[in-house]
Motif scaffolding. Structure first.
Motif, PDB file in Angstrom:
ATOM      1  N   ILE A   1      10.031  -6.260  93.522  1.00 39.74           N
ATOM      2  CA  ILE A   1       8.652  -6.411  93.044  1.00 39.74           C
ATOM      3  C   ILE A   1       8.474  -5.657  91.728  1.00 39.74           C
ATOM      4  CG2 ILE A   1       6.246  -5.841  93.539  1.00 39.74           C
ATOM      5  CD1 ILE A   1       6.940  -6.305  96.535  1.00 39.74           C
ATOM      6  N   LYS A   2       9.050  -4.460  91.662  1.00 37.66           N
ATOM      7  CA  LYS A   2       8.930  -3.651  90.441  1.00 37.66           C
ATOM      8  C   LYS A   2       9.583  -4.342  89.245  1.00 37.66           C
ATOM      9  CE  LYS A   2      10.050   0.899  88.523  1.00 37.66           C
ATOM     10  NZ  LYS A   2      10.770   2.177  88.742  1.00 37.66           N
ATOM     11  N   ALA A   3      10.649  -5.068  89.488  1.00 36.23           N
ATOM     12  CA  ALA A   3      11.319  -5.766  88.393  1.00 36.23           C
ATOM     13  C   ALA A   3      10.473  -6.916  87.848  1.00 36.23           C
ATOM     14  CB  ALA A   3      12.665  -6.309  88.875  1.00 36.23           C
ATOM     15  N   LEU A   4       9.561  -7.447  88.665  1.00 37.32           N
ATOM     16  CA  LEU A   4       8.832  -8.655  88.287  1.00 37.32           C
ATOM     17  C   LEU A   4       7.366  -8.424  87.951  1.00 37.32           C
ATOM     18  CD1 LEU A   4      10.191 -10.957  91.156  1.00 37.32           C
ATOM     19  CD2 LEU A   4      10.997 -10.928  88.781  1.00 37.32           C
ATOM     20  N   ASP A   5       6.697  -7.533  88.661  1.00 42.97           N
ATOM     21  CA  ASP A   5       5.241  -7.521  88.691  1.00 42.97           C
ATOM     22  C   ASP A   5       4.551  -6.625  87.663  1.00 42.97           C
ATOM     23  OD1 ASP A   5       2.699  -8.229  90.397  1.00 42.97           O
ATOM     24  OD2 ASP A   5       2.674  -6.034  90.184  1.00 42.97           O
ATOM     25  N   PRO A   6       4.968  -5.378  87.476  1.00 44.10           N
ATOM     26  CA  PRO A   6       4.164  -4.474  86.631  1.00 44.10           C
ATOM     27  C   PRO A   6       4.023  -4.986  85.199  1.00 44.10           C
ATOM     28  CG  PRO A   6       5.796  -3.246  87.904  1.00 44.10           C
ATOM     29  CD  PRO A   6       6.139  -4.695  88.057  1.00 44.10           C
ATOM     30  N   VAL A   7       2.855  -4.723  84.628  1.00 45.38           N
ATOM     31  CA  VAL A   7       2.602  -5.073  83.229  1.00 45.38           C
ATOM     32  C   VAL A   7       3.097  -3.933  82.341  1.00 45.38           C
ATOM     33  CG1 VAL A   7       0.854  -5.648  81.516  1.00 45.38           C
ATOM     34  CG2 VAL A   7       0.599  -6.445  83.883  1.00 45.38           C
ATOM     35  N   THR A   8       3.997  -4.245  81.416  1.00 45.80           N
ATOM     36  CA  THR A   8       4.526  -3.257  80.473  1.00 45.80           C
ATOM     37  C   THR A   8       4.174  -3.703  79.065  1.00 45.80           C
ATOM     38  OG1 THR A   8       6.658  -4.349  80.104  1.00 45.80           O
ATOM     39  CG2 THR A   8       6.470  -2.966  82.078  1.00 45.80           C
ATOM     40  N   VAL A   9       4.717  -3.023  78.080  1.00 50.38           N
ATOM     41  CA  VAL A   9       4.457  -3.425  76.690  1.00 50.38           C
ATOM     42  C   VAL A   9       4.976  -4.837  76.431  1.00 50.38           C
ATOM     43  CG1 VAL A   9       4.425  -1.090  75.767  1.00 50.38           C
ATOM     44  CG2 VAL A   9       6.599  -2.309  75.939  1.00 50.38           C
ATOM     45  N   ASP A  10       5.936  -5.286  77.256  1.00 51.95           N
ATOM     46  CA  ASP A  10       6.491  -6.631  77.106  1.00 51.95           C
ATOM     47  C   ASP A  10       5.778  -7.650  77.981  1.00 51.95           C
ATOM     48  OD1 ASP A  10       8.746  -6.045  75.293  1.00 51.95           O
ATOM     49  OD2 ASP A  10       9.408  -4.773  76.971  1.00 51.95           O
ATOM     50  N   GLY A  11       4.715  -7.214  78.673  1.00 51.27           N
ATOM     51  CA  GLY A  11       4.005  -8.130  79.560  1.00 51.27           C
ATOM     52  C   GLY A  11       4.509  -8.010  80.990  1.00 51.27           C
ATOM     53  N   PHE A  12       4.576  -9.134  81.690  1.00 52.66           N
ATOM     54  CA  PHE A  12       5.061  -9.151  83.082  1.00 52.66           C
ATOM     55  C   PHE A  12       5.930 -10.401  83.246  1.00 52.66           C
ATOM     56  CE2 PHE A  12       1.050 -11.373  82.809  1.00 52.66           C
ATOM     57  CZ  PHE A  12       1.266 -12.542  83.534  1.00 52.66           C
ATOM     58  N   VAL A  13       6.690 -10.438  84.338  1.00 47.98           N
ATOM     59  CA  VAL A  13       7.458 -11.656  84.620  1.00 47.98           C
ATOM     60  C   VAL A  13       6.577 -12.590  85.447  1.00 47.98           C
ATOM     61  CG1 VAL A  13       9.627 -12.594  85.517  1.00 47.98           C
ATOM     62  CG2 VAL A  13       9.559 -10.260  84.624  1.00 47.98           C
ATOM     63  N   PHE A  14       6.241 -12.172  86.657  1.00 48.52           N
ATOM     64  CA  PHE A  14       5.265 -12.886  87.478  1.00 48.52           C
ATOM     65  C   PHE A  14       4.485 -11.870  88.295  1.00 48.52           C
ATOM     66  CE2 PHE A  14       8.196 -16.366  86.673  1.00 48.52           C
ATOM     67  CZ  PHE A  14       7.330 -17.429  86.447  1.00 48.52           C
ATOM     68  N   ARG A  15       3.189 -12.122  88.443  1.00 41.40           N
ATOM     69  CA  ARG A  15       2.403 -11.306  89.358  1.00 41.40           C
ATOM     70  C   ARG A  15       2.839 -11.648  90.778  1.00 41.40           C
ATOM     71  NH1 ARG A  15      -0.873 -14.145  86.024  1.00 41.40           N
ATOM     72  NH2 ARG A  15      -1.864 -13.040  84.289  1.00 41.40           N
ATOM     73  N   VAL A  16       3.166 -10.629  91.568  1.00 43.20           N
ATOM     74  CA  VAL A  16       3.691 -10.849  92.921  1.00 43.20           C
ATOM     75  C   VAL A  16       2.608 -10.541  93.938  1.00 43.20           C
ATOM     76  CG1 VAL A  16       5.428 -10.171  94.622  1.00 43.20           C
ATOM     77  CG2 VAL A  16       6.041 -10.316  92.178  1.00 43.20           C
ATOM     78  N   ASP A  17       2.369 -11.485  94.833  1.00 37.68           N
ATOM     79  CA  ASP A  17       1.382 -11.320  95.900  1.00 37.68           C
ATOM     80  C   ASP A  17       2.105 -11.406  97.240  1.00 37.68           C
ATOM     81  OD1 ASP A  17      -0.725 -11.460  97.718  1.00 37.68           O
ATOM     82  OD2 ASP A  17      -1.968 -12.709  96.416  1.00 37.68           O
ATOM     83  N   MET A  18       2.045 -10.330  98.008  1.00 39.48           N
ATOM     84  CA  MET A  18       2.748 -10.272  99.303  1.00 39.48           C
ATOM     85  C   MET A  18       1.782 -10.375 100.492  1.00 39.48           C
ATOM     86  SD  MET A  18       5.907  -9.945  98.386  1.00 39.48           S
ATOM     87  CE  MET A  18       6.607  -9.621 100.011  1.00 39.48           C
ATOM     88  N   ARG A  19       0.531 -10.776 100.252  1.00 43.23           N
ATOM     89  CA  ARG A  19      -0.477 -10.723 101.317  1.00 43.23           C
ATOM     90  C   ARG A  19      -0.331 -11.828 102.352  1.00 43.23           C
ATOM     91  NH1 ARG A  19      -5.796 -10.568  97.781  1.00 43.23           N
ATOM     92  NH2 ARG A  19      -4.482 -12.043  96.608  1.00 43.23           N
ATOM     93  N   LEU A  20       0.548 -12.805 102.120  1.00 45.29           N
ATOM     94  CA  LEU A  20       0.728 -13.862 103.112  1.00 45.29           C
ATOM     95  C   LEU A  20       1.709 -13.474 104.214  1.00 45.29           C
ATOM     96  CD1 LEU A  20       0.768 -17.141 100.959  1.00 45.29           C
ATOM     97  CD2 LEU A  20      -1.098 -16.165 102.300  1.00 45.29           C
ATOM     98  N   ARG A  21       2.308 -12.292 104.095  1.00 40.83           N
ATOM     99  CA  ARG A  21       3.246 -11.863 105.134  1.00 40.83           C
ATOM    100  C   ARG A  21       2.491 -11.501 106.417  1.00 40.83           C
ATOM    101  NH1 ARG A  21       2.602  -7.204 101.823  1.00 40.83           N
ATOM    102  NH2 ARG A  21       2.418  -5.213 102.954  1.00 40.83           N
TER     103      ARG A  21
END
Length: 976
Positions: free
Chosen positions: A225-245
């Motif tokens: 999740i950390k590799a994909l979700d957080p917004v950095t100076v380069d943006g984000f990869v994809f916002r990750v939503d785990m609430r369907l688990r």
């Protein structure tokens, strides 16, 4: 389809183009290698279009102008990606990463690059909706999977390799993509809904301090999740939503397969079934993921018709509407009325209701589901076309809204400039034109949604009773017996006390007393509706007598009650058919799955033609794994039950005349036999290999099924059995080529046994057909399967005259065309030989006399005594003098007597066309031939009516008096 972009930019957007051109020129001025003059006129035109529409693309261009120029000059913006090309790029980028920070940075930069490419192609009309969604979903798949593949070995180095306690095998995580990601339908700024799982518990190996597998994968999931979700100076990869688990945000981040299965089995909620429809393995262990999805399939797709799904979807929609109203989100094109979610609900309602039985609905992409709903007859083509076109318009609108600033929103903009941008990207000259078209599509979608999902009572005026509400007090015993009987009598029942007794018996029956609360509530909602419709019939007493046993039979499977409650038309058709035929009532009571057939009136009363029947059954069986015999047998039986009901319903309502009824029932049997032979052949060959034919080639199959009697004569009725003979053309001296070889006679005997097993075995859906094999050579004492040579020898040298009579009605139903032609040649040779007519007449007459004596009505000496035409005396339509068998025997006698000189008599096996041939050949007077045809059809129609009323083929002798006398006259004229 979208409209083309307007030729002229709206005035309000022109400053954006000028501004963004200046930004790009300023950015390229400090990069000597970048030259805007190298762009073609078409590329500059496209730049202007995108500059007017998307701040996000322009921001990325300002940050990295070389990226846009490289995309333009390389031609990447002018072509679609080849299959696997995008994943290959992401794989190379991930593999080059030296650290987690490097991985996160590289994936974000590539994501931005791909977003620019995708948005550019979308705005400039170079990519349709399907390509845009596919590219976005492929991008997400690749980023998730390659991030996981990069992290997993490094995680193992740190914490050890997770090993299954039971299997002893190394474990990998399975990442399920839900929602639009699972369906391959991501939008331009979508988050990704994920569920993490691992196959089995255990602990890690190869380190001093092992971790429990659960802890190992939880930490790995957090790193992913950390590799994909957080917004950095380069943006984000994809916002990750785990609430369907399971258990949502409060649940464990990762669960084992067993824990997931247990959760969904014990606590899974309806909305989770809805979500799981689109679940797909997007990363990790694909093989294990496939096993997981098989484990969860029964939770999603119920084996029965599950109309309770509509209640759940309706509840979900109500909750969404409340949220929309509370937050002022009427302009949300996803959640608002007539939005994207309503199209999804329509498709998924059918999937949840029917998907357990109709495997064609077990797919994820919405547009493919809509096409299936049309192809399988669940929705009319015009409805599907509107839903598809409206959905695509909304998705294009969604992309336009998100292309502006890469924001995850489906709200229509309230800013004038952004509104004009959206209108422009959709191809409209201004916002007013766009908004008018948008509201048109939202209105049409909402209307269709209400037809499928809306509560049947919601349109009732406030304060009025719901449908059937006037009957609720009677059913709930809130009034005394006298008042209840009076209400029933006033509604038209002739025996109100008996009807009340039946209703009370149903209410207090042991099976209903132990019903769960939800089932009881559904029954209490249904019975008043049933009574309201029953009293509209001419004979409501009969309706209740026949339908209440069905209600009791299905009540504990209350999803069927929901089906009838949700579909007043289906209930109306049920009552009509049951009132008309106790046979239909009994069939539906025994096999409630037939209620499904009542949903589509057009399909119910329009049985398909022979090619469509065969194609539909073939497609159904193709969706079932070859090794799942149980499901194949159930599919065959359900197919037969469903189409038999359609034919009966069409006959009762007058949509099908007698001859067509027999045609359809015969085509149905042939379609089923064709697939049964294919199944039996595959199973027998798998065990023993293929047999050798007499020509030295492998048989494929070198076998035919010959139909005699009603199926041979294309005269099947409701509940008819099948008179069959099996014939092969295998080499008696050769063995099969499999691992367990047997000689051809054994092989074909086992093939025949397998066919009979598939046809006659009782399952939950009954059996396919009763099979009578007594017409084979030597009858019950003969071989189950004859070689073609043995069949010919028997017919030439040993067969009785009555067996040649039976051969008149014999024809090849299914099997090898070459063997079929050879059989026809043998049949023609046997039937076409010259016969002594006196001997033939004597043998045919003697056999008929024996049949009358043993099978005809005793009281009238099989219709030959003086009382044969008296009222009150029974007349057996089939066996008594002047009946069906007399006509059949005359036709068979004529074929045997005259086909030597008139081979055209051997062309047909049905009595109607044989009588036409006898007339055309001048062998029967035209008046007599016409009379026999009409009488034969009249007798068979009466026999069909008796069958549908569950009565024997015996009527009062006062009927058909003149017809029977005419048949007896022609019988005597032929000298029989």
């Amino acid at each position: 389809m979208r409209q083309p972009l307007p030729l002229d930019l709206p005035v309000i957007l022109r400053p954006l183009v000028v501004r963004n051109q200046q930004f790009l020129e300023e950015a390229t001025a400090v990069h000597p290698g970048l030259d805007l003059q190298r762009l073609s006129a078409e590329q500059r035109r496209q730049f202007d279009q995108v500059a007017a529409a998307s701040d996000f693309v322009m921001q990325q261009t300002q940050r990295e102008p070389g990226m846009l120029l490289e995309l333009l000059e390389s031609g990447t913006l002018a072509r679609a990606y080849a299959a696997g090309e995008l994943r290959a790029r992401i794989t190379a980028i991930a593999q080059a990463a030296q650290s987690e920070d490097d991985l996160a940075r590289s994936l974000r930069r590539e994501r931005n690059r791909q977003q620019v490419r995708i948005i550019w192609r979308d705005i400039t009309r170079q990519a349709a909706l399907g390509e845009t969604c596919r590219d976005l979903s492929d991008l997400a798949d690749a980023c998730i999977d390659q991030a996981y593949q990069w992290l997993y070995p490094r995680h193992c180095q740190q914490f050890g390799t997770p090993v299954g306690r039971r299997s002893g095998l190394a474990q990998h995580m399975v990442v399920l993509g839900m929602g639009k990601l699972g369906a391959g339908e991501l939008n331009l700024s979508s988050d990704i809904d994920l569920i993490f799982a691992f196959p089995e518990g255990g602990e890690t190996e190869g380190v001093k301090r092992p971790l429990d597998n659960q802890e190992f994968f939880t930490r790995l999931g957090q790193r992913l999740i950390k590799a994909l979700d957080p917004v950095t100076v380069d943006g984000f990869v994809f916002r990750v939503d785990m609430r369907l688990r399971p258990y949502g945000s409060s649940g464990a981040l990762v669960l084992s397969f067993n824990a997931l299965e247990q959760y969904y089995q014990d606590q899974g909620r309806d909305w989770e079934r809805y979500a799981m429809i689109k679940a797909r393995v997007v990363a990790g262990d694909q093989a294990a993921g496939a096993q997981l999805q098989e484990m969860l399939r029964p939770f999603v797709y119920r084996r029965y018709l599950d109309f309770s799904a509509i209640e759940a979807l309706r509840t979900m929609k109500q909750l969404i509407q409340q949220e929309v109203r509370r937050k002022g989100m009427a302009d949300n094109i996803k959640l608002g009325a007539g939005g994207i979610r309503e199209v999804e609900f329509i498709a998924q309602a059918f999937q949840l209701i029917h998907g357990g039985r109709d495997l064609s609905l077990q797919q994820r992409p919405l547009l493919k589901v809509l096409a299936t709903l049309e192809g399988q007859g669940y929705l009319p083509g015009a409805v599907v076309a509107e839903l598809r076109d409206g959905y695509e318009f909304l998705r294009y609108t969604e992309h336009a809204i998100q292309a502006i600033a890469d924001r995850q929103t489906q709200m229509l903009p309230d800013d004038e400039q952004d509104r004009e941008r959206v209108a422009y990207m959709l191809g409209f000259a201004d916002w007013a034109q766009f908004h008018s078209q948008l509201m048109h599509w939202r209105g049409r979608i909402d209307w269709h949604f209400r037809q499928v999902i809306a509560d049947p009572d919601e349109d009732e005026a406030e304060g009025e009773l719901v449908v059937g509400g006037e009957w609720s007090p009677l059913w709930e015993q809130a009034q005394d017996e006298e008042a209840a009987c009076r209400q029933l009598q006033e509604a038209g029942l002739r025996q109100p006390a008996e009807a009340l007794r039946r209703l009370t018996g149903l209410r207090t029956s042991p099976s209903l007393r132990s019903m769960q609360r939800i089932g009881r509530e559904r029954l209490d909602a249904f019975i008043p509706r049933l009574l309201a419709q029953a009293v509209e019939h001419d004979n409501p007493d009969l309706v209740l007598e026949r339908v209440l046993p069905l209600v009791e039979a299905v009540a504990r499977r209350s999803a069927y009650l929901v089906l009838l409650t949700e579909n007043p038309g289906a209930l109306r058709r049920l009552l009509t058919l049951c009132a008309a035929s106790p046979w239909i009532a009994e069939q539906i009571t025994r096999f409630p799955l037939l209620l499904d057939e009542l949903l589509n009136e057009g399909r119910l009363f329009s049985p398909p033609l022979a090619p469509e029947l065969a194609s539909e059954l073939r497609e159904r069986l193709m969706r079932i794994p070859e090794d799942d015999l149980e499901q194949q047998m159930e599919a065959l039986r359900h197919f037969k039950l469903a189409h038999s009901l359609r034919v009966a319903a069409s006959e009762i309502t007058g949509n099908l005349p007698l001859m067509k009824v027999s045609d359809y029932l015969t085509w149905l049997a042939e379609a089923i036999l064709d697939q049964v032979l294919a199944l039996a052949w595959r199973q027998t060959v798998a065990r023993h290999g293929q047999p050798m034919g007499n020509d030295g080639a492998l048989c494929d199959p070198g076998f035919i099924i010959v139909g005699y009697g009603k199926v041979g004569g294309i005269e099947l009725g409701h509940g008819s059995d099948l008179d069959l003979v099996f014939i092969h053309d295998g080499d008696p001296n050769a063995e099969t080529d499999g691992a367990k070889p047997i000689d051809s006679a054994q092989f074909f005997t086992r093939l025949g046994q397998r066919i009979i097993h598939l046809l006659t075995t009782q399952t939950n859906s009954g059996q396919l057909y009763d099979v009578d094999m007594r017409l084979r050579p030597s009858g019950a004492s003969g071989l189950l399967v004859s070689s073609l040579g043995a069949f010919e020898r028997y017919q030439q040298n040993e067969a009785w005259t009555w067996e040649h009579q039976a051969l008149v009605r014999a024809r090849v139903l299914v099997g090898c065309p070459q063997v079929g032609k050879a059989f026809e040649a043998v049949r023609a040779k046997v039937l076409g030989k010259a016969r002594d007519l006196d001997t033939l007449r004597s043998e045919v007459s003697d056999m008929r006399a024996k049949m009358r004596a043993s099978l005809g009505s005793k009281i009238s000496a099989a219709g030959t005594a003086a009382n044969a035409f008296d009222a009150g005396v029974p007349f057996d339509l089939k066996q008594d003098a002047g009946g069906i068998v007399d006509i059949e025997f005359m036709v068979q006698y004529a074929a045997l007597a005259w086909s030597h000189d008139h081979p055209e008599l051997l062309r047909w096996t049905d009595n109607i066309r044989l009588l036409e041939e006898l007339q055309q050949a001048g062998l029967l007077p035209a008046a007599d031939a016409e009379l026999l045809r009409e009488v034969y059809k009249a007798f068979r129609s009466a026999s069909h009516r008796q069958a549908l009323q569950k009565q024997a083929g015996v009527i009062d002798a006062s009927q058909f008096i003149d017809e029977r006398r005419q048949v007896q006259r022609i019988w005597a004229q032929l000298g029989l």
